[in-house]
Design a protein around this motif. Structure first.
Motif, PDB file in Angstrom:
ATOM      1  N   ALA A 167       0.822  -1.212   0.000  1.00 39.46           N
ATOM      2  CA  ALA A 167       0.000   0.000   0.000  1.00 39.46           C
ATOM      3  C   ALA A 167       0.857   1.263   0.000  1.00 39.46           C
ATOM      4  O   ALA A 167       0.430   2.299  -0.514  1.00 39.46           O
ATOM      5  N   LYS A 168       2.051   1.195   0.587  1.00 43.65           N
ATOM      6  CA  LYS A 168       2.954   2.345   0.566  1.00 43.65           C
ATOM      7  C   LYS A 168       3.443   2.586  -0.853  1.00 43.65           C
ATOM      8  O   LYS A 168       3.851   1.654  -1.538  1.00 43.65           O
ATOM      9  N   ASN A 169       3.390   3.825  -1.269  1.00 46.96           N
ATOM     10  CA  ASN A 169       3.947   4.184  -2.571  1.00 46.96           C
ATOM     11  C   ASN A 169       5.441   4.452  -2.399  1.00 46.96           C
ATOM     12  O   ASN A 169       5.939   5.538  -2.694  1.00 46.96           O
ATOM     13  N   SER A 170       6.134   3.449  -1.886  1.00 46.48           N
ATOM     14  CA  SER A 170       7.561   3.593  -1.629  1.00 46.48           C
ATOM     15  C   SER A 170       8.326   3.664  -2.943  1.00 46.48           C
ATOM     16  O   SER A 170       7.779   3.415  -4.032  1.00 46.48           O
ATOM     17  N   LEU A 171       9.586   3.990  -2.859  1.00 45.76           N
ATOM     18  CA  LEU A 171      10.362   4.283  -4.059  1.00 45.76           C
ATOM     19  C   LEU A 171      10.538   3.068  -4.958  1.00 45.76           C
ATOM     20  O   LEU A 171      10.691   3.211  -6.176  1.00 45.76           O
ATOM     21  N   ASP A 172      10.526   1.869  -4.387  1.00 51.46           N
ATOM     22  CA  ASP A 172      10.654   0.685  -5.237  1.00 51.46           C
ATOM     23  C   ASP A 172       9.423   0.509  -6.118  1.00 51.46           C
ATOM     24  O   ASP A 172       9.522   0.027  -7.254  1.00 51.46           O
ATOM     25  N   HIS A 173       8.245   0.911  -5.613  1.00 48.35           N
ATOM     26  CA  HIS A 173       7.015   0.793  -6.395  1.00 48.35           C
ATOM     27  C   HIS A 173       6.832   1.945  -7.377  1.00 48.35           C
ATOM     28  O   HIS A 173       5.979   1.854  -8.262  1.00 48.35           O
ATOM     29  N   THR A 174       7.593   3.014  -7.204  1.00 45.60           N
ATOM     30  CA  THR A 174       7.380   4.215  -8.020  1.00 45.60           C
ATOM     31  C   THR A 174       8.628   4.555  -8.833  1.00 45.60           C
ATOM     32  O   THR A 174       8.807   4.053  -9.951  1.00 45.60           O
ATOM     33  N   TYR A 175       9.497   5.375  -8.266  1.00 46.37           N
ATOM     34  CA  TYR A 175      10.651   5.866  -9.024  1.00 46.37           C
ATOM     35  C   TYR A 175      11.551   4.740  -9.528  1.00 46.37           C
ATOM     36  O   TYR A 175      12.035   4.780 -10.673  1.00 46.37           O
ATOM     37  N   LEU A 176      11.811   3.742  -8.712  1.00 45.42           N
ATOM     38  CA  LEU A 176      12.723   2.685  -9.138  1.00 45.42           C
ATOM     39  C   LEU A 176      12.097   1.790 -10.189  1.00 45.42           C
ATOM     40  O   LEU A 176      12.779   1.348 -11.134  1.00 45.42           O
ATOM     41  N   SER A 177      10.807   1.511 -10.060  1.00 44.07           N
ATOM     42  CA  SER A 177      10.138   0.741 -11.107  1.00 44.07           C
ATOM     43  C   SER A 177      10.133   1.513 -12.422  1.00 44.07           C
ATOM     44  O   SER A 177      10.337   0.928 -13.502  1.00 44.07           O
ATOM     45  N   ALA A 178       9.915   2.833 -12.332  1.00 46.38           N
ATOM     46  CA  ALA A 178       9.947   3.657 -13.541  1.00 46.38           C
ATOM     47  C   ALA A 178      11.359   3.713 -14.123  1.00 46.38           C
ATOM     48  O   ALA A 178      11.540   3.681 -15.351  1.00 46.38           O
ATOM     49  N   ALA A 179      12.372   3.793 -13.249  1.00 44.45           N
ATOM     50  CA  ALA A 179      13.758   3.811 -13.732  1.00 44.45           C
ATOM     51  C   ALA A 179      14.081   2.508 -14.459  1.00 44.45           C
ATOM     52  O   ALA A 179      14.688   2.520 -15.547  1.00 44.45           O
ATOM     53  N   ALA A 180      13.680   1.370 -13.885  1.00 38.97           N
ATOM     54  CA  ALA A 180      13.922   0.084 -14.532  1.00 38.97           C
ATOM     55  C   ALA A 180      13.194   0.004 -15.870  1.00 38.97           C
ATOM     56  O   ALA A 180      13.717  -0.551 -16.851  1.00 38.97           O
ATOM     57  N   HIS A 181      11.991   0.554 -15.908  1.00 38.27           N
ATOM     58  CA  HIS A 181      11.212   0.566 -17.149  1.00 38.27           C
ATOM     59  C   HIS A 181      11.972   1.302 -18.254  1.00 38.27           C
ATOM     60  O   HIS A 181      11.902   0.921 -19.434  1.00 38.27           O
ATOM     61  N   HIS A 182      12.702   2.339 -17.880  1.00 39.13           N
ATOM     62  CA  HIS A 182      13.452   3.126 -18.862  1.00 39.13           C
ATOM     63  C   HIS A 182      14.874   2.603 -19.060  1.00 39.13           C
ATOM     64  O   HIS A 182      15.683   3.271 -19.718  1.00 39.13           O
ATOM     65  N   GLY A 183      15.174   1.447 -18.508  1.00 38.75           N
ATOM     66  CA  GLY A 183      16.454   0.801 -18.805  1.00 38.75           C
ATOM     67  C   GLY A 183      17.512   0.889 -17.732  1.00 38.75           C
ATOM     68  O   GLY A 183      18.629   0.383 -17.937  1.00 38.75           O
TER      69      GLY A 183
END
Length: 808
Positions: free
Chosen positions: A215-231
């Motif tokens: 439920a926490k929008n922690s960085l692994d669920h947000t910024y880091l997942s987006a960073a991985a998505h972009h390579g």
């Protein structure tokens, strides 16, 4: 020649609110990014809950612990930080508050001298606040019937304060906007690196120990997942040890932890940019350890430390009047997220008549299972109830009735659990005084900070908490550490503060290290003082602003490093070392053909003061003494062949062992060492004892320790001073011995190859112990020892004997 080294555009160190934001922004901008996180990945369901799991949930690789929490103990405070993919977001309380505009202070005086200066303003961060809040889906707590929230807001109003519900990085509603627990969380367009389902907030109060529901929008669920998505390449269990410039690149040295598989593996990678986001403790520690590789770092390194005014208190045993009877007030601190509501107390800089230093107070929830611990802590009451009920049950079994239903009896044993139901922790944070200093002590991070200069601030906060307690019919209880005037901080800040110039700060207003283009710091260590409210959002906004500047200025040429000396090129990981000159004679060079030589060895320990950035040993040592910058070594000096050692002009031996200096990052093993005993110098009445050691810092920077003792026929009998005083320099690169044995090896103090200087000495007791370490190997040990002693004493006598006779 070493193997080729991996190269990328950027290496980001740490995955907290600074590193994650920059990794995402750079990857999104088309840059190749490697992010290194020393901890593990924690998908939903992976956070510790059992006693056994919690017992192993600490970070201490030396003890084979690779868990989430890392605890520090310093002078004046305790610190709690985390190790895991997502950094502090894994254990923070979700609050996303903006720093108050008036609290970006300028020229705010500090005890002991200096000022707190913020070179950026709220306006500078405003668009970045917006961007981060949108990414983290910030939303106020939506429920209106949570007892702890209602109790806190009632107490605040009774004490004359307005309340606010801060934005939280928590998902409370599903894709259709329905609010409720355990509802599916809609996936993001960039996916989720864990590949596991997430659910809306269950109100379990476990935010600070890791959310197992996602439920926490922690960085692994947000910024880091987006960073991985972009390579971006996210690497866990990668702990960085060193950073150094090499030509037009940056080199990062790291180790890969392999729990249960063996010792860590070592690695290196090079990039155009390196971004430090390892947190206040981690980033400052890295900079302090790598000062020899990062020449010219600001003297502000290690300064402006504070705990963001963190203080925890407890409102215990709240009561309310019902039908003129005092009953336990139901607060239920374990229901809801950790923080749902807050108040703000004004600051004298607000300009509205407020006095003192401002702060926030927030109610704090806790995991439900802690209620059992709280009730069990009342052991005397539990035992008393249990004894009475046991006697009653026995009497019933012996009676004719023989009752078998004991539900009511067990309910009485458990009691009404009034203490856990009616108690609530409260958290304070704000503008404490940022006058702490971070430094290395024998290679370990140390902090000098005290509550003494912030007692007025903490006193006002405790008064507010006490007012809340009275409003709830509770008693206010301090954190037990407060009895020793210590605090616990989960928001350490400072150490590499931003400033308007290289003297005021370590980094500029965009996070780039002054004098080191391409190296940036984007975490809490860059804050030049307390943020005031929870600092996570401000750190993330600062990092987002820094990322804008990085992308705008890419690519960027760095200055090339100067050679180690005028003659010797600086050696890096891709430069082959020159052929090493031999040390001592070849085996069998003296004595009977084919005979094994006899060696003599002794161990020597010297201690003193050394500082970077100065070249003259005497003045450097005086400065280092004031700054308490120390150096020591323990060397084993070996004459491999005593015959060649005594008969040759260079009297050359081999030095092995270690050198320890916080300025060089701690203890370093000697890779190669030379020692010369009583060789000639430029003066006829002087003999030299010379030392030369090759070492390599954790960053991979080769350095050379050179030193000499001068034994001279000065006026006065100063034999002890001459033979126990070593004048030293540390040079850039692995520099071979000079061609002339009479050369001291020290360079002109202004030579750019000189990294630092100082003076080491042998204490009398250490010298006495040194005399017991002499030993020989090979045939004729007693004779070899006598020959060595004759050389040592003979040289001393030739220098001092005449003067001693005259004085007699």
């Amino acid at each position: 020649m070493v193997e080729s080294i991996e190269r990328v555009d950027a290496v980001v160190i740490g995955s907290g609110f600074g590193g994650s934001v920059v990794a995402h922004r750079l990857a999104e901008g088309g840059r190749s990014v490697v992010l290194m996180e020393r901890g593990r990945s924690y998908p939903p369901g992976a956070f510790a809950r059992t006693p056994t799991e919690f017992g192993e949930n600490f970070w201490s690789p030396g003890d084979e612990l690779y868990g989430l929490f890392e605890t520090w103990s310093f002078r004046g405070l305790e610190g709690v930080v985390s190790s895991g993919l997502g950094g502090g977001s894994l254990i923070y309380a979700n609050v996303l508050l903006r720093k108050d505009p008036e609290w970006f202070v300028h020229d705010s005086p500090l005890p002991g001298g200096g000022y707190e200066n913020w070179p950026i303003s709220r306006d500078d961060l405003e668009p970045h606040y917006d961007r981060v809040e949108a990414m983290l889906d910030a939303t106020p707590y939506p429920y209106r019937d949570t007892p702890k929230t209602e109790a806190f807001e009632m107490a605040a109003r009774a004490a004359g304060h307005d309340t606010l519900r801060p934005p939280l990085a928590v998902t409370f509603a599903d894709a259709d906007g329905a609010v409720g627990p355990f509802l599916p969380v809609a996936p993001k367009p960039y996916g989720n690196l864990h590949g596991r389902a997430r659910f809306t907030c269950s109100q379990c109060g476990e935010c600070d120990i890791g959310c197992n529901y996602g439920a926490k929008n922690s960085l692994d669920h947000t910024y880091l997942s987006a960073a991985a998505h972009h390579g971006a390449d996210l690497r866990t269990l990668h702990e960085v040890r060193g950073v150094r410039p090499v030509d037009d690149e940056w080199e990062v040295r790291y180790r890969v932890h392999r729990p249960g598989e063996g010792p860590p593996a070592e690695g290196a990678i090079r990039a155009q940019r390196v971004v430090l986001g390892a947190g206040t403790f981690g980033s400052t520690y890295l900079l302090l350890r790598n000062r020899a590789s990062l020449r010219g770092l600001s003297p502000a390194l290690g300064t402006r430390f504070c705990g963001n005014g963190d203080l925890i208190g407890f409102l215990m045993g709240a009561k309310e009047q019902i039908d003129k009877v005092a009953r336990a007030r139901r607060i239920a601190g374990s229901r809801g997220p950790v923080i749902t509501s807050a108040i703000r107390v004004g600051d004298r800089v607000d300009g509205d008549g407020s006095t003192g230093r401002g702060y926030y107070v927030q109610e704090a929830g806790y995991p439900g299972f802690l209620n059992w611990l709280l009730e069990t802590a009342q052991l005397r009451s539990v035992v008393s109830r249990s004894t009475r009920v046991a006697l009653t049950m026995i009497a019933k079994r012996l009676s004719l009735a023989g009752e078998s239903n004991i539900s009511a009896d067990l309910a009485h044993v458990l009691g009404r659990s009034s203490l856990s139901t009616s108690s609530l922790p409260v958290l304070g944070m704000g503008r404490d005084v940022p006058d702490g200093v971070m430094y290395l002590d024998r290679g370990r991070l140390a902090v000098d900070w005290t509550t003494a200069t912030s007692l007025e601030y903490f006193g006002a906060m405790r008064t507010t908490m006490s007012e809340f307690a009275r409003s709830l019919g509770a008693r206010f209880v301090d954190n037990p550490l407060w009895l020793a005037k210590r605090v616990i901080t989960v928001h350490p800040l400072g150490g590499a503060p931003m400033g308007r110039n290289e003297f005021e700060g370590v980094v500029d207003p965009w996070g780039e290290v002054w004098g080191h283009p391409g190296l940036s710091v984007v975490d809490g260590s860059a804050m030049p003082g307390p943020v005031g409210p929870n600092p996570s959002l401000t750190i993330a906004a600062f990092a987002d602003r820094a990322a804008d500047r990085m992308l705008e200025s890419w690519p960027r040429q760095r200055r090339r490093r100067r050679p180690a000396t005028g003659k010797e090129p600086h050696m890096d990981a891709t430069t082959p070392e020159p052929e090493e000159p031999p040390i001592g004679p070849a085996p069998g060079a003296s004595g009977a053909p084919g005979a094994s030589p006899t060696s003599v060895a002794f161990t020597e320990q010297m201690k003193g003061f050394f500082v970077l950035g100065e070249g003259d040993p005497r003045s450097a040592a005086a400065d280092a003494r004031v700054r308490d910058e120390r150096m020591m070594f323990e060397l084993t000096i070996t004459a491999p062949d005593i015959d060649a050692f005594v008969e040759g002009d260079s009297h050359e031996g081999v030095a092995t062992g270690y050198l320890e200096s916080d300025a060089l990052g701690g203890r370093q093993q000697v890779e190669r060492g030379w020692f010369n005993l009583f060789v000639g110098s430029a003066r006829d009445d002087e003999r030299l004892m010379k030392y030369r050691l090759w070492l390599t810092t954790d960053a991979g920077t080769p350095v050379t320790f050179v030193g000499f003792k001068e034994v001279r026929d000065d006026p006065g009998f100063d034999l002890w001073e001459d033979t126990t005083t070593l004048f030293v320099q540390v040079l850039d690169g692995h520099v071979p011995p000079p061609a002339e044995v009479s050369d001291t090896g020290l360079l002109d103090p202004t030579d750019p190859a000189v990294l630092g200087a100082g003076v080491l000495r042998i204490a009398p007791l250490d010298f006495a112990e040194q005399l017991t370490t002499f030993r020989t190997t090979g045939p004729g040990g007693a004779e070899a020892m006598a020959r060595f002693g004759s050389l040592f004493l003979g040289r001393l006598w030739s220098t001092y004997g005449r003067l001693a006779k005259e004085e007699a």
